[in-house]
Scaffold this active site. Structure first.
Site, PDB file in Angstrom:
ATOM      1  CG  HIS A  32      47.516  47.155  41.606  1.00 25.89           C
ATOM      2  ND1 HIS A  32      47.432  48.325  42.324  1.00 25.89           N
ATOM      3  CD2 HIS A  32      46.512  47.194  40.707  1.00 25.89           C
ATOM      4  CE1 HIS A  32      46.418  49.052  41.874  1.00 25.89           C
ATOM      5  NE2 HIS A  32      45.841  48.381  40.885  1.00 25.89           N
ATOM      6  CG  HIS A  65      42.692  50.159  42.178  1.00 29.17           C
ATOM      7  ND1 HIS A  65      43.032  50.257  40.842  1.00 29.17           N
ATOM      8  CD2 HIS A  65      41.918  51.239  42.441  1.00 29.17           C
ATOM      9  CE1 HIS A  65      42.467  51.333  40.323  1.00 29.17           C
ATOM     10  NE2 HIS A  65      41.773  51.941  41.273  1.00 29.17           N
ATOM     11  CG  MET A 136      42.741  55.538  38.038  1.00 33.55           C
ATOM     12  SD  MET A 136      43.506  53.936  38.400  1.00 33.55           S
ATOM     13  CE  MET A 136      43.324  53.085  36.833  1.00 33.55           C
TER      14      MET A 136
HETATM   15  C1  DX5 Z   1      42.780  49.098  35.334  1.00 31.84           C
HETATM   16  C2  DX5 Z   1      43.403  48.524  36.584  1.00 31.84           C
HETATM   17  C3  DX5 Z   1      44.867  48.388  36.477  1.00 31.84           C
HETATM   18  C4  DX5 Z   1      45.291  47.359  35.435  1.00 31.84           C
HETATM   19  C5  DX5 Z   1      46.627  47.772  34.890  1.00 31.84           C
HETATM   20  O1  DX5 Z   1      41.437  49.252  35.554  1.00 31.84           O
HETATM   21  O2  DX5 Z   1      43.151  49.368  37.688  1.00 31.84           O
HETATM   22  O3  DX5 Z   1      45.459  48.090  37.711  1.00 31.84           O
HETATM   23  O4  DX5 Z   1      45.369  46.064  35.956  1.00 31.84           O
HETATM   24  O5  DX5 Z   1      46.927  46.954  33.813  1.00 31.84           O
HETATM   25  P1  DX5 Z   1      47.960  47.407  32.686  1.00 31.84           P
HETATM   26  O6  DX5 Z   1      49.297  47.599  33.377  1.00 31.84           O
HETATM   27  O7  DX5 Z   1      47.935  46.292  31.731  1.00 31.84           O
HETATM   28  O8  DX5 Z   1      47.461  48.708  32.109  1.00 31.84           O
HETATM   29 ZN    ZN Z   2      44.403  49.055  39.487  1.00 26.09          ZN
END
Ligand code: DX5
Ligand code: ZN
Length: 220
Positions: A32, A65, A136
């Site tokens: 990701h 993303h 999200m």
């Molecule tokens: C947040 C990002 C996520 C983030 C997730 O804005 O879109 O992809 O990297 O990180 P964790 O798993 O630490 O919440």
């Molecule tokens: Zn993300």
């Protein structure tokens, strides 16, 4: 079956190749990659050159993303740079259907991402054009935030919405996932679980991915 998608946002960027190798060794097949523009979200990360370098360094699928304004201007360029999957936010695109179709036409998998406070109806009409939804479970912008608990109910409702219409759309959940909630997340219907700080945070990414897969696997 579900997939873990380690988020490199929490990786050590000076050792990115090594970090990617480590999550692959743990069983990850997706990576990701969070693209932030400092407008749609209050943070700035990376863009095309980094995606292109990662493409050359690994055969893991790259899941980009896009947390950017006007994503339709850039979405297909991410496919050209090497992303296999590209998601754009429903909040950022007034012509979401067109952007999703353009990602598919460029050869990528199309994703519609939705923020915690945006109701699911905002993506209902776009579902047939999305290969996956990024639900999200934190407000985007930073790694290491706390999972918003109401996301489980939202995930169940999205699962139902997709299943009732017999659509093949996958659900990816993003933000705050870890050993403590992965089972509940998978049981609620997620196909892909993004994990950033829970994978890279403790300096043992291979083991962390293995443990998440083990913990989230529903034995029947
Ligand atoms: C947040 C990002 C996520 C983030 C997730 O804005 O879109 O992809 O990297 O990180 P964790 O798993 O630490 O919440
Ligand atoms: Zn993300």
């Amino acid at each position: 079956m579900f997939e873990i998608a380690p988020s490199i946002l929490s990786a050590d960027f000076a050792r990115l190749g090594e970090e990617i190798g480590a999550v692959k060794a743990g069983g990850a097949r997706l990576l990701h990659v969070d693209v932030m523009d400092g407008h749609f979200v209050p943070n700035i990360t990376l863009g095309f050159p980094v995606i292109a370098s990662i493409r050359r360094a690994t055969n893991l699928k790259i899941d980009a993303h896009l947390m950017i304004d006007e994503p339709s201007r850039y979405a297909t360029k991410f496919v050209e740079a090497g992303a296999d999957m590209v998601s754009v936010h429903v909040e950022a695109d007034a012509h979401l259907q067109r952007t999703l179709v353009s990602i598919r036409e460029a050869g990528g998998r199309s994703g519609a991402a939705i923020n915690p406070a945006t109701p699911l109806v905002a993506l209902e009409e776009a579902l047939p054009f999305a290969d996956y939804v990024v639900l999200m479970s934190v407000n985007p912008g930073f790694g290491g935030q706390r999972f918003i608990e109401t996301s489980i109910d939202k995930l169940r409702r999205l699962r139902r919405m997709i299943d009732e219409r017999n659509l093949p759309t996958r659900i990816e959940i993003d933000g705050g996932a870890g050993l403590e909630n992965i089972k509940e997340i998978v049981e609620a219907g997620a196909n892909i679980v993004v994990a950033g700080s829970s994978v890279f945070g403790a300096g043992r990414p291979t083991e962390a991915v293995k443990e998440l897969i083990e913990k989230g696997t529903i034995w029947v």
